[in-house]
Enzyme design. Structure first.
Site, PDB file in Angstrom:
ATOM      1  N   GLY A   1      -6.929 -10.051  -3.020  1.00 51.17           N
ATOM      2  CA  GLY A   1      -7.391  -9.700  -1.657  1.00 51.17           C
ATOM      3  C   GLY A   1      -8.902  -9.647  -1.525  1.00 51.17           C
ATOM      4  O   GLY A   1      -9.627 -10.439  -2.115  1.00 51.17           O
ATOM      5  N   VAL A   2      -9.355  -8.645  -0.782  1.00 50.36           N
ATOM      6  CA  VAL A   2     -10.805  -8.573  -0.533  1.00 50.36           C
ATOM      7  C   VAL A   2     -11.552  -8.206  -1.825  1.00 50.36           C
ATOM      8  O   VAL A   2     -12.680  -8.656  -2.052  1.00 50.36           O
ATOM      9  CB  VAL A   2     -11.082  -7.573   0.611  1.00 50.36           C
ATOM     10  CG1 VAL A   2     -10.893  -6.132   0.177  1.00 50.36           C
ATOM     11  CG2 VAL A   2     -12.457  -7.762   1.193  1.00 50.36           C
ATOM     12  N   ASP A   3     -10.880  -7.460  -2.696  1.00 54.67           N
ATOM     13  CA  ASP A   3     -11.469  -7.099  -4.004  1.00 54.67           C
ATOM     14  C   ASP A   3     -11.784  -8.377  -4.783  1.00 54.67           C
ATOM     15  O   ASP A   3     -12.906  -8.585  -5.270  1.00 54.67           O
ATOM     16  CB  ASP A   3     -10.440  -6.241  -4.754  1.00 54.67           C
ATOM     17  CG  ASP A   3     -11.024  -5.515  -5.961  1.00 54.67           C
ATOM     18  OD1 ASP A   3     -10.244  -4.902  -6.688  1.00 54.67           O
ATOM     19  OD2 ASP A   3     -12.264  -5.579  -6.146  1.00 54.67           O
TER      20      ASP A   3
ATOM     21  N   SER B   1      -6.425  -0.765   2.637  1.00 53.64           N
ATOM     22  CA  SER B   1      -5.002  -0.512   2.357  1.00 53.64           C
ATOM     23  C   SER B   1      -4.028  -1.348   3.165  1.00 53.64           C
ATOM     24  O   SER B   1      -2.812  -1.228   2.968  1.00 53.64           O
ATOM     25  CB  SER B   1      -4.630   0.977   2.577  1.00 53.64           C
ATOM     26  OG  SER B   1      -5.087   1.738   1.495  1.00 53.64           O
TER      27      SER B   1
ATOM     28  N   VAL C   1      -2.392  -5.643   0.252  1.00 54.56           N
ATOM     29  CA  VAL C   1      -1.490  -5.401  -0.900  1.00 54.56           C
ATOM     30  C   VAL C   1      -0.887  -3.995  -0.839  1.00 54.56           C
ATOM     31  O   VAL C   1       0.266  -3.781  -1.158  1.00 54.56           O
ATOM     32  CB  VAL C   1      -2.290  -5.578  -2.220  1.00 54.56           C
ATOM     33  CG1 VAL C   1      -1.541  -5.055  -3.429  1.00 54.56           C
ATOM     34  CG2 VAL C   1      -2.675  -7.032  -2.395  1.00 54.56           C
TER      35      VAL C   1
ATOM     36  N   ILE D   1     -15.606 -11.023   4.955  1.00 56.80           N
ATOM     37  CA  ILE D   1     -16.599  -9.962   4.673  1.00 56.80           C
ATOM     38  C   ILE D   1     -17.626 -10.397   3.632  1.00 56.80           C
ATOM     39  O   ILE D   1     -18.761  -9.908   3.628  1.00 56.80           O
ATOM     40  CB  ILE D   1     -15.864  -8.668   4.225  1.00 56.80           C
ATOM     41  CG1 ILE D   1     -16.748  -7.432   4.473  1.00 56.80           C
ATOM     42  CG2 ILE D   1     -15.404  -8.735   2.767  1.00 56.80           C
ATOM     43  CD1 ILE D   1     -15.993  -6.127   4.376  1.00 56.80           C
TER      44      ILE D   1
HETATM   45  N1  APR Z   1     -12.774 -10.523   4.232  1.00 55.38           N
HETATM   46  C1  APR Z   1     -12.328  -9.541   5.034  1.00 55.38           C
HETATM   47  N2  APR Z   1     -11.118  -8.981   4.942  1.00 55.38           N
HETATM   48  C2  APR Z   1     -10.294  -9.479   3.985  1.00 55.38           C
HETATM   49  C3  APR Z   1     -10.694 -10.518   3.106  1.00 55.38           C
HETATM   50  C4  APR Z   1     -11.990 -11.039   3.268  1.00 55.38           C
HETATM   51  N3  APR Z   1     -12.451 -12.022   2.489  1.00 55.38           N
HETATM   52  N4  APR Z   1      -9.650 -10.771   2.265  1.00 55.38           N
HETATM   53  C5  APR Z   1      -8.649  -9.951   2.624  1.00 55.38           C
HETATM   54  N5  APR Z   1      -9.037  -9.179   3.648  1.00 55.38           N
HETATM   55  C6  APR Z   1      -8.273  -8.150   4.366  1.00 55.38           C
HETATM   56  C7  APR Z   1      -6.788  -8.265   4.311  1.00 55.38           C
HETATM   57  O1  APR Z   1      -6.325  -9.175   5.296  1.00 55.38           O
HETATM   58  C8  APR Z   1      -6.392  -6.846   4.616  1.00 55.38           C
HETATM   59  O2  APR Z   1      -6.346  -6.673   6.015  1.00 55.38           O
HETATM   60  O3  APR Z   1      -8.561  -6.915   3.746  1.00 55.38           O
HETATM   61  C9  APR Z   1      -7.536  -5.998   4.057  1.00 55.38           C
HETATM   62  C10 APR Z   1      -7.188  -5.214   2.804  1.00 55.38           C
HETATM   63  O4  APR Z   1      -6.299  -5.984   2.013  1.00 55.38           O
HETATM   64  P1  APR Z   1      -6.404  -6.005   0.391  1.00 55.38           P
HETATM   65  O5  APR Z   1      -7.592  -6.742  -0.014  1.00 55.38           O
HETATM   66  O6  APR Z   1      -5.086  -6.469  -0.098  1.00 55.38           O
HETATM   67  O7  APR Z   1      -6.639  -4.485  -0.038  1.00 55.38           O
HETATM   68  P2  APR Z   1      -5.621  -3.268  -0.058  1.00 55.38           P
HETATM   69  O8  APR Z   1      -4.474  -3.449   0.874  1.00 55.38           O
HETATM   70  O9  APR Z   1      -6.479  -2.059   0.098  1.00 55.38           O
HETATM   71  O10 APR Z   1      -5.015  -3.319  -1.537  1.00 55.38           O
HETATM   72  C11 APR Z   1      -5.897  -3.039  -2.597  1.00 55.38           C
HETATM   73  O11 APR Z   1      -5.302  -5.057  -3.681  1.00 55.38           O
HETATM   74  O12 APR Z   1      -6.797  -6.673  -4.154  1.00 55.38           O
HETATM   75  C12 APR Z   1      -6.117  -5.614  -4.697  1.00 55.38           C
HETATM   76  O13 APR Z   1      -7.543  -4.768  -6.419  1.00 55.38           O
HETATM   77  C13 APR Z   1      -7.044  -4.514  -5.111  1.00 55.38           C
HETATM   78  O14 APR Z   1      -5.323  -3.310  -6.198  1.00 55.38           O
HETATM   79  C14 APR Z   1      -6.136  -3.355  -5.054  1.00 55.38           C
HETATM   80  C15 APR Z   1      -5.293  -3.640  -3.848  1.00 55.38           C
END
Ligand code: APR
Length: 348
Positions: free
Chosen positions: A31-33, A116, A119, A10
């Site tokens: 993760g994506v954050d 969601s 993580v 993304i």
């Molecule tokens: N581009 C697109 N999608 C991504 C990317 C990327 N670069 N990196 C990860 N993802 C996907 C993951 O594979 C997952 O399907 O984003 C989706 C959401 O995963 P997370 O990033 O772990 O987010 P989430 O499950 O909502 O958990 C949020 O994780 O990163 C921490 O600070 C964040 O505490 C928060 C928690």
């Protein structure tokens, strides 16, 4: 197509806004954050500090800084417990509130990760269904290009049985096509194939190349054949657009029901409606055939009106043919299968 499922990082997308799956502090994470903060640079964190956090299900906007996207919509998804603690409703509100922010700022394109589903542990296939559900509901009333970014294959889980069935179907179709092609190429290289079958035809071998067409002056058309030829020529007058509108009427659908189900936007549909000789892309023609739930023969007719055929030399076509043959027009399941076989996806 107003809703696209894509496999991408993304942080590489240059749309108006990308949505970040953040936590309530908005101060970054994994993760994506983590990926978005890393790509956007320190200024993003500095702006996030001014926002005072974000509640689960809500959404807040910042600039995109070093990202190719102009803005970031930060939203906080629910942590998955067992599905009995309001997780789905909170996840739905993440999509609704993020889309409301995008609409408020007149964004034309926005990209979502699967909120969601990392993580926070939300089952990926359910997370995807919620995303598709909420976005398609929004797109019924609004014009916007929305991407759902699938980052890893586990987002689409396809049953082993279905996978094996499709793999067998592909082998059947794919082998035939490639068998004929290879035989012809081999024969031509060896000079063995001069139209006359010198060598014993291989088992199951039929005359691969269509017989040379008779020169028209020799063709004799019997009166009966002439009549059906006239009928056939009348059919040729029907364009893709004519056939599509006829099928929509025959199915008792409204235009909007059909193009929404085909995931085609209103502007695109009005182009097709207003220009009888409009030539759609193959994916668009297929999307309409699926939306109209046409049997295979009619799907082939509709594709042919647009100048295409379902080819047995590409897996995408064979997989779509598998679903139509089995009467399954669920675009979502078709996409799961396409994704599992590393094929591009049909608009949802
Ligand atoms: N581009 C697109 N999608 C991504 C990317 C990327 N670069 N990196 C990860 N993802 C996907 C993951 O594979 C997952 O399907 O984003 C989706 C959401 O995963 P997370 O990033 O772990 O987010 P989430 O499950 O909502 O958990 C949020 O994780 O990163 C921490 O600070 C964040 O505490 C928060 C928690």
């Amino acid at each position: 197509m107003p809703l696209k499922l894509i496999r991408e990082d993304i942080t590489k997308l240059s749309c108006d806004a990308v949505v970040n799956a953040a936590n309530q502090t908005l101060l970054g994470g994994g993760g994506v954050d983590g990926a978005i903060h890393k790509a956007a640079g320190k200024e993003l964190l500095a702006e996030c500090r001014t926002l005072g956090g974000c509640k689960t299900g809500e959404a807040k906007l910042t600039k995109g800084y070093n990202l190719p996207a102009k803005y970031v919509i930060h939203t906080v998804g629910p942590r998955w417990r067992d599905g009995e603690h309001g997780e789905e409703e909170l996840l739905r509100s993440c999509y609704r509130n993020s889309l409301a922010v995008a609409k408020e700022h007149n964004f034309e394109s926005v990209a979502f990760p699967l909120i969601s589903s990392g993580v926070y542990g939300y089952p990926k296939d359910q997370a995807l269904k919620v995303a598709v559900d909420e976005i398609t509901a929004f797109l019924l009333e609004n014009e916007m290009l929305v991407y759902v970014v699938i980052y890893d294959k586990s987002s689409f889980r396809i049953g082993a049985k279905l996978f094996d069935d499709i793999a067998a179907f592909i082998d059947d179709k794919y082998v035939d096509e490639h068998f004929e092609f290879n035989f012809r190429r081999r024969s031509e290289n060896l000079g063995a194939y001069d139209g006359a079958q010198e060598s014993e035809p291989l088992i199951g071998e039929t005359n691969i190349l269509p017989p040379m067409p008779m020169p028209m002056q020799q063709a004799t058309v019997t009166p009966y054949a002439k009549a059906s030829l006239d009928d056939a020529l009348k059919q040729i007058d029907e364009s893709f657009s004519d056939m599509l509108l006829r099928k929509i009427d025959e199915k008792g659908m409204t235009d909007a029901e059909c193009y929404k189900k085909a995931n085609i936007d209103r502007k695109h549909f009005s182009k097709i409606r207003s220009d009888r000789l409009y030539k759609p892309s193959k994916t668009t023609a297929l999307a309409f055939a699926i939306a109209l739930e046409l049997p295979l023969a009619e799907t082939k007719d509709m594709l042919m009106k647009a100048g295409y055929a379902l080819s047995h030399s590409n897996k995408f076509d064979i997989i779509v043919e598998y679903f139509i043959t089995n009467g399954n027009y669920n675009v979502y399941e078709i996409n799961e299968a396409l994704f599992a076989f590393d094929q591009s996806l049909l608009g949802v």
